[in-house]
Design a protein around this motif. Structure first.
Motif, PDB file in Angstrom:
ATOM      1  N   LEU A  14     -39.039  20.575  26.154  1.00 26.60           N
ATOM      2  CA  LEU A  14     -39.202  20.911  24.746  1.00 26.60           C
ATOM      3  C   LEU A  14     -39.945  22.239  24.604  1.00 26.60           C
ATOM      4  O   LEU A  14     -39.580  23.079  23.789  1.00 26.60           O
ATOM      5  CB  LEU A  14     -39.968  19.790  24.037  1.00 26.60           C
ATOM      6  CG  LEU A  14     -40.435  20.024  22.622  1.00 26.60           C
ATOM      7  CD1 LEU A  14     -39.262  20.226  21.701  1.00 26.60           C
ATOM      8  CD2 LEU A  14     -41.277  18.858  22.151  1.00 26.60           C
ATOM      9  N   ALA A  15     -40.972  22.422  25.402  1.00 27.20           N
ATOM     10  CA  ALA A  15     -41.767  23.653  25.325  1.00 27.20           C
ATOM     11  C   ALA A  15     -42.431  23.920  26.668  1.00 27.20           C
ATOM     12  O   ALA A  15     -42.738  22.995  27.406  1.00 27.20           O
ATOM     13  CB  ALA A  15     -42.833  23.516  24.245  1.00 27.20           C
ATOM     14  N   ASN A  16     -42.636  25.190  26.960  1.00 28.77           N
ATOM     15  CA  ASN A  16     -43.399  25.601  28.141  1.00 28.77           C
ATOM     16  C   ASN A  16     -44.534  26.463  27.612  1.00 28.77           C
ATOM     17  O   ASN A  16     -44.307  27.566  27.113  1.00 28.77           O
ATOM     18  CB  ASN A  16     -42.516  26.372  29.114  1.00 28.77           C
ATOM     19  CG  ASN A  16     -43.180  26.543  30.468  1.00 28.77           C
ATOM     20  OD1 ASN A  16     -44.398  26.534  30.587  1.00 28.77           O
ATOM     21  ND2 ASN A  16     -42.364  26.689  31.484  1.00 28.77           N
ATOM     22  N   LEU A  17     -45.745  25.937  27.702  1.00 28.95           N
ATOM     23  CA  LEU A  17     -46.893  26.548  27.041  1.00 28.95           C
ATOM     24  C   LEU A  17     -47.855  27.173  28.038  1.00 28.95           C
ATOM     25  O   LEU A  17     -47.883  26.786  29.206  1.00 28.95           O
ATOM     26  CB  LEU A  17     -47.600  25.482  26.197  1.00 28.95           C
ATOM     27  CG  LEU A  17     -46.676  24.858  25.144  1.00 28.95           C
ATOM     28  CD1 LEU A  17     -47.194  23.521  24.688  1.00 28.95           C
ATOM     29  CD2 LEU A  17     -46.503  25.796  23.985  1.00 28.95           C
ATOM     30  N   PRO A  18     -48.677  28.127  27.582  1.00 33.93           N
ATOM     31  CA  PRO A  18     -49.571  28.829  28.502  1.00 33.93           C
ATOM     32  C   PRO A  18     -50.843  28.071  28.885  1.00 33.93           C
ATOM     33  O   PRO A  18     -51.534  28.475  29.809  1.00 33.93           O
ATOM     34  CB  PRO A  18     -49.914  30.115  27.752  1.00 33.93           C
ATOM     35  CG  PRO A  18     -49.739  29.777  26.321  1.00 33.93           C
ATOM     36  CD  PRO A  18     -48.644  28.747  26.272  1.00 33.93           C
ATOM     37  N   SER A  19     -51.169  26.974  28.183  1.00 39.83           N
ATOM     38  CA  SER A  19     -52.405  26.256  28.524  1.00 39.83           C
ATOM     39  C   SER A  19     -52.213  24.744  28.415  1.00 39.83           C
ATOM     40  O   SER A  19     -51.371  24.254  27.668  1.00 39.83           O
ATOM     41  CB  SER A  19     -53.559  26.695  27.611  1.00 39.83           C
ATOM     42  OG  SER A  19     -53.411  26.145  26.324  1.00 39.83           O
ATOM     43  N   ARG A  20     -53.031  24.040  29.167  1.00 42.27           N
ATOM     44  CA  ARG A  20     -53.032  22.574  29.124  1.00 42.27           C
ATOM     45  C   ARG A  20     -53.451  22.094  27.740  1.00 42.27           C
ATOM     46  O   ARG A  20     -52.924  21.104  27.228  1.00 42.27           O
ATOM     47  CB  ARG A  20     -53.987  22.041  30.191  1.00 42.27           C
ATOM     48  CG  ARG A  20     -54.081  20.544  30.233  1.00 42.27           C
ATOM     49  CD  ARG A  20     -55.107  20.101  31.248  1.00 42.27           C
ATOM     50  NE  ARG A  20     -54.572  20.218  32.576  1.00 42.27           N
ATOM     51  CZ  ARG A  20     -54.250  19.170  33.336  1.00 42.27           C
ATOM     52  NH1 ARG A  20     -54.428  17.952  32.888  1.00 42.27           N
ATOM     53  NH2 ARG A  20     -53.760  19.346  34.529  1.00 42.27           N
ATOM     54  N   PHE A  21     -54.395  22.778  27.127  1.00 44.86           N
ATOM     55  CA  PHE A  21     -54.861  22.406  25.797  1.00 44.86           C
ATOM     56  C   PHE A  21     -53.711  22.398  24.792  1.00 44.86           C
ATOM     57  O   PHE A  21     -53.560  21.463  24.008  1.00 44.86           O
ATOM     58  CB  PHE A  21     -55.980  23.351  25.340  1.00 44.86           C
ATOM     59  CG  PHE A  21     -56.472  23.053  23.963  1.00 44.86           C
ATOM     60  CD1 PHE A  21     -57.364  22.016  23.748  1.00 44.86           C
ATOM     61  CD2 PHE A  21     -56.029  23.790  22.881  1.00 44.86           C
ATOM     62  CE1 PHE A  21     -57.802  21.713  22.469  1.00 44.86           C
ATOM     63  CE2 PHE A  21     -56.465  23.508  21.597  1.00 44.86           C
ATOM     64  CZ  PHE A  21     -57.362  22.463  21.393  1.00 44.86           C
ATOM     65  N   ALA A  39     -45.889  15.234  29.590  1.00 46.25           N
ATOM     66  CA  ALA A  39     -46.183  16.595  30.029  1.00 46.25           C
ATOM     67  C   ALA A  39     -46.081  16.701  31.540  1.00 46.25           C
ATOM     68  O   ALA A  39     -46.320  15.738  32.263  1.00 46.25           O
ATOM     69  CB  ALA A  39     -47.575  16.998  29.583  1.00 46.25           C
ATOM     70  N   LYS A  40     -45.719  17.884  31.967  1.00 42.44           N
ATOM     71  CA  LYS A  40     -45.747  18.235  33.385  1.00 42.44           C
ATOM     72  C   LYS A  40     -46.654  19.437  33.478  1.00 42.44           C
ATOM     73  O   LYS A  40     -46.327  20.525  33.011  1.00 42.44           O
ATOM     74  CB  LYS A  40     -44.361  18.575  33.910  1.00 42.44           C
ATOM     75  CG  LYS A  40     -44.391  18.961  35.377  1.00 42.44           C
ATOM     76  CD  LYS A  40     -43.031  19.466  35.827  1.00 42.44           C
ATOM     77  CE  LYS A  40     -43.077  19.906  37.269  1.00 42.44           C
ATOM     78  NZ  LYS A  40     -43.921  21.072  37.494  1.00 42.44           N
ATOM     79  N   GLY A  56     -46.264  26.962  34.386  1.00 46.29           N
ATOM     80  CA  GLY A  56     -46.675  26.696  33.012  1.00 46.29           C
ATOM     81  C   GLY A  56     -47.045  25.242  32.773  1.00 46.29           C
ATOM     82  O   GLY A  56     -47.221  24.459  33.707  1.00 46.29           O
ATOM     83  N   PHE A  57     -47.161  24.891  31.532  1.00 46.65           N
ATOM     84  CA  PHE A  57     -47.486  23.526  31.112  1.00 46.65           C
ATOM     85  C   PHE A  57     -46.331  23.065  30.231  1.00 46.65           C
ATOM     86  O   PHE A  57     -46.196  23.519  29.098  1.00 46.65           O
ATOM     87  CB  PHE A  57     -48.813  23.504  30.359  1.00 46.65           C
ATOM     88  CG  PHE A  57     -49.969  23.959  31.211  1.00 46.65           C
ATOM     89  CD1 PHE A  57     -50.668  23.047  31.974  1.00 46.65           C
ATOM     90  CD2 PHE A  57     -50.340  25.290  31.268  1.00 46.65           C
ATOM     91  CE1 PHE A  57     -51.729  23.451  32.768  1.00 46.65           C
ATOM     92  CE2 PHE A  57     -51.391  25.708  32.060  1.00 46.65           C
ATOM     93  CZ  PHE A  57     -52.083  24.789  32.814  1.00 46.65           C
ATOM     94  N   ARG A  58     -45.502  22.198  30.766  1.00 46.22           N
ATOM     95  CA  ARG A  58     -44.266  21.799  30.084  1.00 46.22           C
ATOM     96  C   ARG A  58     -44.449  20.513  29.291  1.00 46.22           C
ATOM     97  O   ARG A  58     -45.067  19.567  29.764  1.00 46.22           O
ATOM     98  CB  ARG A  58     -43.158  21.593  31.109  1.00 46.22           C
ATOM     99  CG  ARG A  58     -42.834  22.830  31.875  1.00 46.22           C
ATOM    100  CD  ARG A  58     -41.805  22.547  32.913  1.00 46.22           C
ATOM    101  NE  ARG A  58     -41.617  23.720  33.757  1.00 46.22           N
ATOM    102  CZ  ARG A  58     -40.591  23.882  34.538  1.00 46.22           C
ATOM    103  NH1 ARG A  58     -39.651  22.967  34.605  1.00 46.22           N
ATOM    104  NH2 ARG A  58     -40.494  24.962  35.278  1.00 46.22           N
TER     105      ARG A  58
END
Length: 85
Positions: A14-21, A39-40, A56-58
């Motif tokens: 769904l999304a690949n984000l730059p931070s775990r937060f 999440a992965k 990243g944080f998926r």
């Protein structure tokens, strides 16, 4: 309320984000609105944070929930638009 298992559903990104937060914030938003997600974390659970620059944080969801999840994220104020340069 537990949902029925979906044997034919595929898990998609769904999304690949730059931070775990940010990934955790998206997970909380989706789950509070009844959309199952997971999440992965690309940082090897904190053991190798530099791996996150590669992976990243998926945030993952079932393909049948993808459109609703994207609409929910877009309509939220979790990620305000960046200021124009």
């Amino acid at each position: 309320m537990p949902r029925e298992r979906r044997p034919g559903g595929r898990i998609v990104e769904l999304a690949n984000l730059p931070s775990r937060f940010e990934a955790d914030a998206v997970l909380a938003l989706l789950e509070s609105n009844g959309i199952e997600a997971m999440a992965k974390y690309g940082d090897a659970e904190g053991w190798a944070p530099f791996f996150a620059t590669i992976d990243g944080f998926r945030v993952l969801a079932l393909d049948e929930d993808l459109a609703a999840a994207k609409a929910l994220i877009d309509s939220s104020d979790l990620f305000p638009p960046s200021p124009a340069s």
